[in-house]
Design a protein around this motif. Sequence first.
Motif, PDB file in Angstrom:
ATOM      1  N   LEU A 115     -56.373   6.909 -24.956  1.00 56.74           N
ATOM      2  CA  LEU A 115     -56.052   5.483 -25.089  1.00 56.74           C
ATOM      3  C   LEU A 115     -57.287   4.627 -24.837  1.00 56.74           C
ATOM      4  O   LEU A 115     -57.559   3.677 -25.584  1.00 56.74           O
ATOM      5  N   GLU A 119     -58.644   2.551 -27.966  1.00 61.21           N
ATOM      6  CA  GLU A 119     -58.472   1.098 -27.895  1.00 61.21           C
ATOM      7  C   GLU A 119     -59.804   0.386 -28.097  1.00 61.21           C
ATOM      8  O   GLU A 119     -59.886  -0.622 -28.801  1.00 61.21           O
ATOM      9  N   LYS A 120     -60.864   0.916 -27.498  1.00 61.99           N
ATOM     10  CA  LYS A 120     -62.193   0.334 -27.695  1.00 61.99           C
ATOM     11  C   LYS A 120     -62.573   0.390 -29.175  1.00 61.99           C
ATOM     12  O   LYS A 120     -63.139  -0.567 -29.727  1.00 61.99           O
ATOM     13  N   ALA A 122     -60.478   0.508 -31.763  1.00 54.21           N
ATOM     14  CA  ALA A 122     -59.623  -0.435 -32.497  1.00 54.21           C
ATOM     15  C   ALA A 122     -60.135  -1.863 -32.373  1.00 54.21           C
ATOM     16  O   ALA A 122     -60.172  -2.622 -33.350  1.00 54.21           O
ATOM     17  N   THR A 151     -50.955   7.291 -30.604  1.00 55.99           N
ATOM     18  CA  THR A 151     -51.785   6.330 -29.881  1.00 55.99           C
ATOM     19  C   THR A 151     -52.500   5.406 -30.856  1.00 55.99           C
ATOM     20  O   THR A 151     -52.527   4.175 -30.683  1.00 55.99           O
ATOM     21  N   LEU A 155     -51.949   1.250 -31.391  1.00 57.10           N
ATOM     22  CA  LEU A 155     -53.075   0.311 -31.292  1.00 57.10           C
ATOM     23  C   LEU A 155     -53.289  -0.431 -32.613  1.00 57.10           C
ATOM     24  O   LEU A 155     -53.683  -1.604 -32.614  1.00 57.10           O
ATOM     25  N   GLU A 158     -51.088  -3.322 -32.638  1.00 57.28           N
ATOM     26  CA  GLU A 158     -51.492  -4.314 -31.647  1.00 57.28           C
ATOM     27  C   GLU A 158     -52.695  -5.133 -32.109  1.00 57.28           C
ATOM     28  O   GLU A 158     -52.762  -6.344 -31.881  1.00 57.28           O
ATOM     29  N   TYR A 159     -53.647  -4.461 -32.790  1.00 57.35           N
ATOM     30  CA  TYR A 159     -54.892  -5.136 -33.145  1.00 57.35           C
ATOM     31  C   TYR A 159     -55.009  -5.461 -34.639  1.00 57.35           C
ATOM     32  O   TYR A 159     -56.026  -6.001 -35.066  1.00 57.35           O
TER      33      TYR A 159
END
Length: 220
Positions: A115, A119-120, A122, A151, A155, A158-159
């Motif tokens: 994650l 996430e970084k 994304a 995962t 993301l 979300e992004y």
Amino acid sequence: MNQRNFQKELEHLLEKQTEKKKLLLHCCCAPCSSYVLEYLHPYFDITVFFYNPNITVDKEYGKRKQELKRYIREVSFGSEISVREADYEPEQFLSAVRGYEKEPERGKRCQRCFLLRLEKTAIEAAKGGFDYFCTTLSISPHKDARLLMETGETLAKEYGISYLPSDFKKRNGYKRSIELSGQYNLYRQDYCGCIFSKNQRDKRKDAEKGIAGTEDKSEI
């Protein structure tokens, strides 16, 4: 419920694609990246993103980063592949996995590590106007491709950036990565990178040495 075939999903996407898209590809090391770059290069303008705060030994971090850059340089993929280096932030990894230090490999500690790195990636992909993001991690037989996909897709929502469906160990991807590692004499590490997997690796090696020592004594 039918199990998804991420490789088939990728092949279907590539069949429909009429022009190269922009991909931000999180890369963990040269061996894992070797086949993935070879496979995806014809379809994408790739920016390699080296963000691996889980590598908690400075020397190891530098070695993996330089090997990845050397591989890209020696293969001469051309201008379509560039390398983007993130800051080295081992404290971010240690903070993310606090409380999960004793988890086994493939456990909750690894989930939190995935994650953190995805996430970084994304965030960088969304800021950079990329069409897709994904990671080379699924090429490893020790990594859960389903968890990586779930995962990544969470993301992506979300992004607002698409996650490329992938399970790069398919199509003999892992086997090809070993071949390329031999061809280019790539450094192949024997642990994932974090201090916890390193400690487990060291304990395993010590146990193997102990067994070997016992066997040697029995033969005297």
